[in-house]
Every structure is written in C-alpha cells, then in structure tokens.
Design an enzyme around this catalytic site. Sequence first.
Site, PDB file in Angstrom:
ATOM      1  N   HIS A   1      82.295  34.751  63.987  1.00  0.00           N
ATOM      2  CA  HIS A   1      82.866  35.509  65.090  1.00  0.00           C
ATOM      3  C   HIS A   1      83.934  36.465  64.570  1.00  0.00           C
ATOM      4  O   HIS A   1      84.766  36.095  63.754  1.00  0.00           O
ATOM      5  CB  HIS A   1      83.499  34.547  66.105  1.00  0.00           C
ATOM      6  CG  HIS A   1      84.129  35.245  67.265  1.00  0.00           C
ATOM      7  ND1 HIS A   1      83.416  35.689  68.353  1.00  0.00           N
ATOM      8  CD2 HIS A   1      85.412  35.604  67.499  1.00  0.00           C
ATOM      9  CE1 HIS A   1      84.220  36.279  69.209  1.00  0.00           C
ATOM     10  NE2 HIS A   1      85.446  36.250  68.719  1.00  0.00           N
TER      11      HIS A   1
ATOM     12  N   ASP B   1      86.563  30.324  81.139  1.00  0.00           N
ATOM     13  CA  ASP B   1      87.172  31.407  80.345  1.00  0.00           C
ATOM     14  C   ASP B   1      86.960  32.750  81.031  1.00  0.00           C
ATOM     15  O   ASP B   1      87.863  33.583  81.087  1.00  0.00           O
ATOM     16  CB  ASP B   1      86.594  31.430  78.925  1.00  0.00           C
ATOM     17  CG  ASP B   1      87.095  32.649  78.169  1.00  0.00           C
ATOM     18  OD1 ASP B   1      88.323  32.738  77.966  1.00  0.00           O
ATOM     19  OD2 ASP B   1      86.291  33.537  77.833  1.00  0.00           O
TER      20      ASP B   1
ATOM     21  N   ARG C   1      94.043  36.811  83.476  1.00  0.00           N
ATOM     22  CA  ARG C   1      95.012  37.178  82.434  1.00  0.00           C
ATOM     23  C   ARG C   1      95.144  38.685  82.342  1.00  0.00           C
ATOM     24  O   ARG C   1      96.236  39.220  82.147  1.00  0.00           O
ATOM     25  CB  ARG C   1      94.566  36.612  81.080  1.00  0.00           C
ATOM     26  CG  ARG C   1      94.799  35.123  80.940  1.00  0.00           C
ATOM     27  CD  ARG C   1      94.083  34.566  79.732  1.00  0.00           C
ATOM     28  NE  ARG C   1      94.484  35.183  78.489  1.00  0.00           N
ATOM     29  CZ  ARG C   1      93.714  35.249  77.388  1.00  0.00           C
ATOM     30  NH1 ARG C   1      92.511  34.719  77.385  1.00  0.00           N
ATOM     31  NH2 ARG C   1      94.157  35.816  76.301  1.00  0.00           N
TER      32      ARG C   1
ATOM     33  N   SER D   1      90.373  30.807  74.309  1.00  0.00           N
ATOM     34  CA  SER D   1      89.339  31.629  74.933  1.00  0.00           C
ATOM     35  C   SER D   1      88.179  31.845  73.949  1.00  0.00           C
ATOM     36  O   SER D   1      87.002  31.640  74.277  1.00  0.00           O
ATOM     37  CB  SER D   1      89.974  32.970  75.347  1.00  0.00           C
ATOM     38  OG  SER D   1      89.002  33.937  75.598  1.00  0.00           O
TER      39      SER D   1
ATOM     40  N   LYS E   1      84.160  29.525  73.768  1.00  0.00           N
ATOM     41  CA  LYS E   1      82.828  30.132  73.825  1.00  0.00           C
ATOM     42  C   LYS E   1      82.007  29.762  72.595  1.00  0.00           C
ATOM     43  O   LYS E   1      80.809  29.518  72.677  1.00  0.00           O
ATOM     44  CB  LYS E   1      82.962  31.661  73.946  1.00  0.00           C
ATOM     45  CG  LYS E   1      83.399  32.071  75.355  1.00  0.00           C
ATOM     46  CD  LYS E   1      83.682  33.540  75.478  1.00  0.00           C
ATOM     47  CE  LYS E   1      85.001  33.888  74.866  1.00  0.00           C
ATOM     48  NZ  LYS E   1      85.629  35.109  75.281  1.00  0.00           N
TER      49      LYS E   1
HETATM   50  N1  URA Z   1      88.613  37.779  72.875  1.00  0.00           N
HETATM   51  C1  URA Z   1      88.349  36.738  73.715  1.00  0.00           C
HETATM   52  O1  URA Z   1      87.203  36.296  73.818  1.00  0.00           O
HETATM   53  N2  URA Z   1      89.377  36.211  74.414  1.00  0.00           N
HETATM   54  C2  URA Z   1      90.657  36.656  74.319  1.00  0.00           C
HETATM   55  O2  URA Z   1      91.534  36.128  74.956  1.00  0.00           O
HETATM   56  C3  URA Z   1      90.905  37.744  73.454  1.00  0.00           C
HETATM   57  C4  URA Z   1      89.858  38.278  72.736  1.00  0.00           C
END
Ligand code: URA
Length: 434
Positions: free
Chosen positions: A82, A161, A168, A183, A187
């Site tokens: 990632h 999320d 947010r 976050s 995922k």
């Molecule tokens: N990428 C994400 O998936 N979440 C965040 O909070 C910031 C960047």
Amino acid sequence: MRSLDIIAQKRDGKELKAAAIEFLINGYVAGDIPDYQMAAFLMATYIRGMTKAETAALTMAMAKSGDELDLSSLPGCKVDKHSTGGVGDKTTLVVGPLVAAAGVPVAKMSGRGLGHTGGTIDKLESIPGFRVELAQTEFFSNVQRIGLAVCGQTGNLAPADKKIYALRDVTATVASIPLIASSIMSKKIAAGADAIVLDVKCGSGAFMPDLKSAETLAQAMVDIGTSVGRETVAVVTNMDQPLGAAVGNALEVKEAIMTLQNRGPDDLTKLSLALGAHMLMLAGRTASVEEGERILQELLVTGAAWDKFREFVAAQGGDVKAADNPKLLSQAQFRLPVPAPKDGYVAQLRADKVGRASMGLGAGREKKEDVIDLAVGITVKCKVGDQVHQGDVLAEVHANDIDRGRQAVAEVLEAYTVVSEPTVSPALIYRVIR
Ligand code: URA
C-alpha cells in the site's frame, strides 16, 4: 455503556478499553450514534491521541465493520502493498507483476485517485477493455491461475472507515496519526492480507510533508499490523518530486510498461525492486532484501515480469496489443513544452504543484463523481540535480484543451526552482521500519 462517557474519557486523556471503542464504532455504523457524538470523539482523539492498544482496537473494530475477504484458500502468505499516495506513483503496476513472476501471489484491491494523487484503478482503466470490477470468483481464480489480480474496492469493505473518513473530512480531524493509521490498516486487514508492505510517502506531494511525521505514521502502522498478527514493514520514501517522469493515467501506464521491460526511470525501478523485495521476504520466499532485489532484477532482464503483465492484462479483459504498443493508449491532442527560464541546476520540483497541474488538465478528480481524462498529464524531463540551459524543455504538458494546457505550463514552471549552484539528487528511500 454510554457513548457520552466514552467521549468524556477520551476528552480527559484516559485510555479506552477495546470494548468501548467497538461499542462506539458498531453503534456509529448501525446509525445508533449520531454524527455529532462521533465528531466530538474524533476531535478528542485528534487532540489527545491514542495509545498503541487503542489504535489497534480502533483498527480492528473498523476492519470488522463490514465484509472481510478470506484469502485463506489461496496458497502461501498473501502480502499486500500500500502506498500512502503520491504524484506519479505507479509502483503497483510494476510491483504486482514482478512479485507474481517471482512466484508470490498478489491479490490486490486498489483505489481511485482523489485530489492531486493518482489511483491504480484509474491507471489500469486506461488500457482499453481492462476490467477493474471482478466478481470474487474471478478474482480468486485469476490469482490461482496467473498469480495476480487487481480490482477496485468492493462495496462493503470497512464501512466504518468510509463513514468516519467523510466526517473527518468536514470536522478538521483528518491529520491525526492514529486516525490515518487505523483508516489505512483497517482496509488492508479487511482485504485479507497476511502481511503488508507500506510505502509511506514523505514530502511536498504527500500527506506527510516532513520526515518526522512520516516516520511516526509509519511506526504507528507497523505497530498496528504487528499487534494484530499481520507482519508489516514500512518503507519511508521521497515524495518531494514526482516518482519517475510520467504523471497522468495513460502516461503512467506507458512508463510502467517501459519499467517492466527494464528501460524505465531509475527511481521507479529502484523503488519497485525494493518494495517487491520486502514483499518476497515477508512471504518467506527470500532471506534478505538484497536476495529479493537480485531475483526481481533478473525477472526484469529476462522479460518474465513483462510477460506476467501481459498475462494480467489479458486475464482482466484488457487489450494486450495496447500494452505491446502503448501508442494505442489514449493520447492527448496537444503537447506543450515547459521551457527552462535560465541556465542553472534544478533545486526543487514540487510534486504537489505538478500533481495539481495534472489535475487541472483533467487527469484527477476534485470530487468522487468527477469524470477524468485518461490521456492528459505531464512528462517531467528534468529532475532535482539536473543541469539545464535556458530554453531546455523541463517538462511536457499533454492536454486536450489548449487553454487548460497553457495554464498547466505556467503551473509546472512554478513547480521548478532553478539555481546557479550545482544541486544534488535527493535520497529516494529514507528509512525502513519493521
Ligand atoms: N488514506 C486513508 O485511507 N485514510 C486516511 O485517513 C488518510 C489517507
């Protein structure tokens, strides 16, 4: 348990138990806890921070809030990769086939671009016919058959999320290390990874502008992964200037193809080899990063990585002829040069400004619903450390609208700083955190 008490505990800097965090997340996803209470909790977290145990509990509560992909029927250790997002970052397109060619399966869910950073799914869609939406059975059978599948995120992965990120965004609580780390990791965990290699970008084009904050984010994510049994390595890398030369979807695919044919830019090749080597090590395929890099370099030289990319394109319905001959990918109507304003050396090439210029051409989206132009973007010809002469082409703008093209030329010029003293090319990889 009452959400009001949990918010008050966080406000007062007390450590929350995992059960309290789960209660809050589950209640919010179910619609029992209103936005204003979650917003108060997020702001208290933003100000007070979270312990490692709290961050891990938040991550797992979000990961378990929706579908969780079970990759256990696929053989071996499934390693995900990632990137926290950058400009010209097409490493997944190179690393996926490379690692798969080395015999380690890659089953990857990727995202679309938002803001000035690009997304793998948009890039892949610039190959005619390429399908990014795969049913789970096809996704699994492709990984089994050719060792590689990349698809867009399914609808119900970590819905907590999704809902919390939207909140947010409008409550000034994005830039919090525990909230960003949980976050991202929620995922990755919901997507079924056994182990995770993170490319944490640092610099003008990244979420984290300075090394210290990038390292803190990297460490937080490694701590989360480790504490929930997913081995995680973070590589902190330079995003002060774009990675490689191409910025924009079809342009980046073309550059990834050249890299897989072992004629890509040095920085992209080097970073792809390093990230891939960490993936091989986590999968137990190699004993050291150096060994992994040697194996992967060989796969570039022999053409095995390139063959794997062609197989991957064919398996997802893409036109292999367009991969073989990238002139068949979308091309912009106009190419406008960005001339060097004076003799000297490139001291700075701001990735954020190049990313925004590319977005202004139509390569990126401001809002999720925006339609993007796959052909447009920027090709950088000179990078930090290069000597230039007045009038040299610093970069080329690929535009489908001449006015937007001229605007992008001005913006790219502004991204460059040319000085009279020689400058040095910056480090690409700052640190590896295990
Ligand atoms: N990428 C994400 O998936 N979440 C965040 O909070 C910031 C960047």
